[in-house]
Scaffold this motif. Structure first.
Motif, PDB file in Angstrom:
ATOM      1  N   ARG A 202       0.844  -1.187   0.000  1.00 51.60           N
ATOM      2  CA  ARG A 202       0.000   0.000   0.000  1.00 51.60           C
ATOM      3  C   ARG A 202       0.883   1.242   0.000  1.00 51.60           C
ATOM      4  NH1 ARG A 202      -3.303   1.834   3.477  1.00 51.60           N
ATOM      5  NH2 ARG A 202      -2.416   0.798   5.293  1.00 51.60           N
ATOM      6  N   ILE A 203       0.335   2.315  -0.563  1.00 52.43           N
ATOM      7  CA  ILE A 203       1.074   3.559  -0.741  1.00 52.43           C
ATOM      8  C   ILE A 203       0.229   4.716  -0.232  1.00 52.43           C
ATOM      9  CG2 ILE A 203       2.050   5.143  -2.460  1.00 52.43           C
ATOM     10  CD1 ILE A 203       2.329   2.575  -4.283  1.00 52.43           C
ATOM     11  N   ALA A 204       0.855   5.648   0.503  1.00 50.61           N
ATOM     12  CA  ALA A 204       0.186   6.884   0.904  1.00 50.61           C
ATOM     13  C   ALA A 204       1.023   8.058   0.417  1.00 50.61           C
ATOM     14  CB  ALA A 204       0.013   6.946   2.420  1.00 50.61           C
ATOM     15  N   ILE A 205       0.341   9.113   0.000  1.00 55.67           N
ATOM     16  CA  ILE A 205       1.029  10.315  -0.480  1.00 55.67           C
ATOM     17  C   ILE A 205       0.786  11.444   0.506  1.00 55.67           C
ATOM     18  CG2 ILE A 205       1.159  12.047  -2.313  1.00 55.67           C
ATOM     19  CD1 ILE A 205       0.363   9.861  -4.299  1.00 55.67           C
ATOM     20  N   LEU A 206       1.884  11.975   1.048  1.00 61.18           N
ATOM     21  CA  LEU A 206       1.842  13.086   2.003  1.00 61.18           C
ATOM     22  C   LEU A 206       2.153  14.375   1.248  1.00 61.18           C
ATOM     23  CD1 LEU A 206       1.689  13.984   5.021  1.00 61.18           C
ATOM     24  CD2 LEU A 206       4.153  13.554   5.147  1.00 61.18           C
ATOM     25  N   HIS A 207       1.222  15.336   1.329  1.00 63.01           N
ATOM     26  CA  HIS A 207       1.393  16.579   0.581  1.00 63.01           C
ATOM     27  C   HIS A 207       0.801  17.735   1.378  1.00 63.01           C
ATOM     28  CE1 HIS A 207       1.981  19.159  -2.848  1.00 63.01           C
ATOM     29  NE2 HIS A 207       0.695  19.479  -2.903  1.00 63.01           N
ATOM     30  N   GLU A 208       1.614  18.766   1.580  1.00 60.51           N
ATOM     31  CA  GLU A 208       1.198  19.952   2.317  1.00 60.51           C
ATOM     32  C   GLU A 208       0.584  19.586   3.676  1.00 60.51           C
ATOM     33  OE1 GLU A 208      -1.257  22.274  -0.302  1.00 60.51           O
ATOM     34  OE2 GLU A 208       0.476  22.968  -1.480  1.00 60.51           O
ATOM     35  N   GLY A 209       1.238  18.635   4.336  1.00 57.25           N
ATOM     36  CA  GLY A 209       0.876  18.313   5.718  1.00 57.25           C
ATOM     37  C   GLY A 209      -0.252  17.332   5.910  1.00 57.25           C
ATOM     38  N   ARG A 210      -0.782  16.789   4.810  1.00 56.57           N
ATOM     39  CA  ARG A 210      -1.900  15.843   4.932  1.00 56.57           C
ATOM     40  C   ARG A 210      -1.718  14.672   3.975  1.00 56.57           C
ATOM     41  NH1 ARG A 210      -4.444  20.888   5.560  1.00 56.57           N
ATOM     42  NH2 ARG A 210      -5.656  21.052   7.487  1.00 56.57           N
ATOM     43  N   ILE A 211      -2.358  13.547   4.298  1.00 56.98           N
ATOM     44  CA  ILE A 211      -2.399  12.414   3.381  1.00 56.98           C
ATOM     45  C   ILE A 211      -3.489  12.702   2.357  1.00 56.98           C
ATOM     46  CG2 ILE A 211      -2.848   9.937   3.122  1.00 56.98           C
ATOM     47  CD1 ILE A 211      -0.254  10.478   4.582  1.00 56.98           C
ATOM     48  N   ILE A 212      -3.096  12.782   1.089  1.00 54.46           N
ATOM     49  CA  ILE A 212      -4.083  13.118   0.062  1.00 54.46           C
ATOM     50  C   ILE A 212      -4.465  11.911  -0.799  1.00 54.46           C
ATOM     51  CG2 ILE A 212      -3.380  15.528  -0.025  1.00 54.46           C
ATOM     52  CD1 ILE A 212      -1.851  14.868  -2.631  1.00 54.46           C
ATOM     53  N   ALA A 213      -3.771  10.791  -0.610  1.00 51.28           N
ATOM     54  CA  ALA A 213      -4.118   9.558  -1.309  1.00 51.28           C
ATOM     55  C   ALA A 213      -3.563   8.387  -0.519  1.00 51.28           C
ATOM     56  CB  ALA A 213      -3.563   9.553  -2.730  1.00 51.28           C
ATOM     57  N   ASP A 214      -4.302   7.284  -0.489  1.00 51.91           N
ATOM     58  CA  ASP A 214      -3.885   6.124   0.298  1.00 51.91           C
ATOM     59  C   ASP A 214      -4.553   4.894  -0.297  1.00 51.91           C
ATOM     60  OD1 ASP A 214      -3.257   4.211   2.179  1.00 51.91           O
ATOM     61  OD2 ASP A 214      -4.058   5.302   3.894  1.00 51.91           O
ATOM     62  N   GLY A 215      -3.753   3.896  -0.650  1.00 51.38           N
ATOM     63  CA  GLY A 215      -4.325   2.673  -1.198  1.00 51.38           C
ATOM     64  C   GLY A 215      -3.276   1.844  -1.892  1.00 51.38           C
ATOM     65  N   THR A 216      -3.717   0.800  -2.557  1.00 52.43           N
ATOM     66  CA  THR A 216      -2.809  -0.015  -3.356  1.00 52.43           C
ATOM     67  C   THR A 216      -2.456   0.746  -4.632  1.00 52.43           C
ATOM     68  OG1 THR A 216      -4.577  -1.085  -4.599  1.00 52.43           O
ATOM     69  CG2 THR A 216      -3.943  -2.095  -2.494  1.00 52.43           C
ATOM     70  N   LEU A 217      -1.470   0.249  -5.351  1.00 47.47           N
ATOM     71  CA  LEU A 217      -1.106   0.874  -6.619  1.00 47.47           C
ATOM     72  C   LEU A 217      -2.302   0.872  -7.565  1.00 47.47           C
ATOM     73  CD1 LEU A 217       1.034   2.133  -8.449  1.00 47.47           C
ATOM     74  CD2 LEU A 217       1.736  -0.183  -9.103  1.00 47.47           C
ATOM     75  N   GLN A 218      -3.069  -0.211  -7.562  1.00 50.87           N
ATOM     76  CA  GLN A 218      -4.253  -0.277  -8.419  1.00 50.87           C
ATOM     77  C   GLN A 218      -5.295   0.753  -8.002  1.00 50.87           C
ATOM     78  OE1 GLN A 218      -4.504  -1.991 -11.250  1.00 50.87           O
ATOM     79  NE2 GLN A 218      -2.375  -2.589 -10.842  1.00 50.87           N
ATOM     80  N   ASP A 219      -5.440   0.966  -6.684  1.00 52.32           N
ATOM     81  CA  ASP A 219      -6.366   1.999  -6.205  1.00 52.32           C
ATOM     82  C   ASP A 219      -5.958   3.374  -6.723  1.00 52.32           C
ATOM     83  OD1 ASP A 219      -7.834   0.146  -4.725  1.00 52.32           O
ATOM     84  OD2 ASP A 219      -6.669   0.491  -2.888  1.00 52.32           O
ATOM     85  N   LEU A 220      -4.656   3.665  -6.655  1.00 51.55           N
ATOM     86  CA  LEU A 220      -4.173   4.970  -7.087  1.00 51.55           C
ATOM     87  C   LEU A 220      -4.317   5.138  -8.601  1.00 51.55           C
ATOM     88  CD1 LEU A 220      -0.983   5.521  -4.898  1.00 51.55           C
ATOM     89  CD2 LEU A 220      -3.345   6.111  -4.414  1.00 51.55           C
TER      90      LEU A 220
END
Length: 252
Positions: A202-220
């Protein structure tokens, strides 16, 4: 599946700069979780809070069921941290580095532990050479081996392949996969998006102090515009998905 890490509303500021503005995510036991973000996004700050090296200003974080603020000793007993730069003692040999950590962990039979790890990480032939004579890849292997002493439930790898050549990076990837296959929860931060694409469950993207995306590569991938069919349908890379999500360029 039971959570190894639970983070809710995590906040942290340094002077007037608010780095974390309410971060939420969860990591399941035994998975490889990758936290992505641009330089300065706060990835290392998250790791330092979870590893009890830094106190949050707000929110809660639990690692292996223990609150990082109220039960830091219990958290430290169940985790290990490998930073961006190998934390080996270059004056000591590879074996001596491992023996030192095993003794600090008060383990029985420290020499046996050291020998097992030297064999596991392909360092037995260099066991009695000083770490200063090791290549970058060998130092990283030794560093991760030292992190595994005591069988931590969770290992934090903060940009573990920074500065390594391609061959050493691939070798580090193999080790990370082996850790997860053995039941260790791996929390990975990286600036190499290919690394997350290859390794992470699973992958989460942290941007400007918040998680803006979270899921598997397929989810993203579902958040990326449908592929255009010309001669061949081109699937987006994780780099394209990342840049599209944080809005650094238009999707063409």
């Amino acid at each position: 599946m039971e959570a190894a890490i639970e983070v809710k509303g995590l906040r942290k500021s340094f002077k007037d700069a608010e780095v974390l503005k309410g971060v939420d995510f969860e990591v399941k036991r035994g998975e490889i979780f990758a936290l992505l973000g641009s330089n300065g996004a706060g990835k290392t700050t998250v790791v330092r809070i979870l590893a009890t090296l830094l106190k949050q200003d707000g929110g809660t974080a639990r690692v292996t069921g223990h609150d990082v603020a109220s039960k830091p000793d219990r958290v430290r007993q169940s985790i290990s941290l490998t930073g961006q730069f190998a934390a080996v003692d270059e004056i000591l040999t590879g074996r001596e580095n491992l023996l030192m950590i095993a003794k600090l962990r008060h383990l029985e039979h420290p020499r046996r532990v050291a020998d097992e790890l030297l064999n596991r990480f392909g360092l037995h032939g260099a066991a009695d050479r000083k770490a200063s004579a090791y290549s970058g890849g060998m130092r990283r292997r030794l560093d991760i081996a030292m992190s595994l002493i005591g069988n931590p439930q969770v290992i934090f790898l903060d940009e573990p392949t920074t500065g390594l050549d391609p061959e050493a990076r691939i070798e580090a990837w193999r080790i990370v996969k082996e850790l997860a296959d053995g039941g260790t929860t791996v929390f990975l931060t990286t600036q190499y998006l290919e690394e997350a694409e290859q390794l992470a469950d699973r992958i989460a993207i942290l941007h400007e102090g918040r998680i803006i995306a979270d899921g598997t590569l397929q989810d993203l991938k579902k958040r990326f515009p449908p592929a255009k069919t010309e001669y061949v349908e081109k699937q987006p890379s994780l780099e394209e998905i990342f840049l599209a999500i944080i809005g650094n360029r238009e999707v063409k």
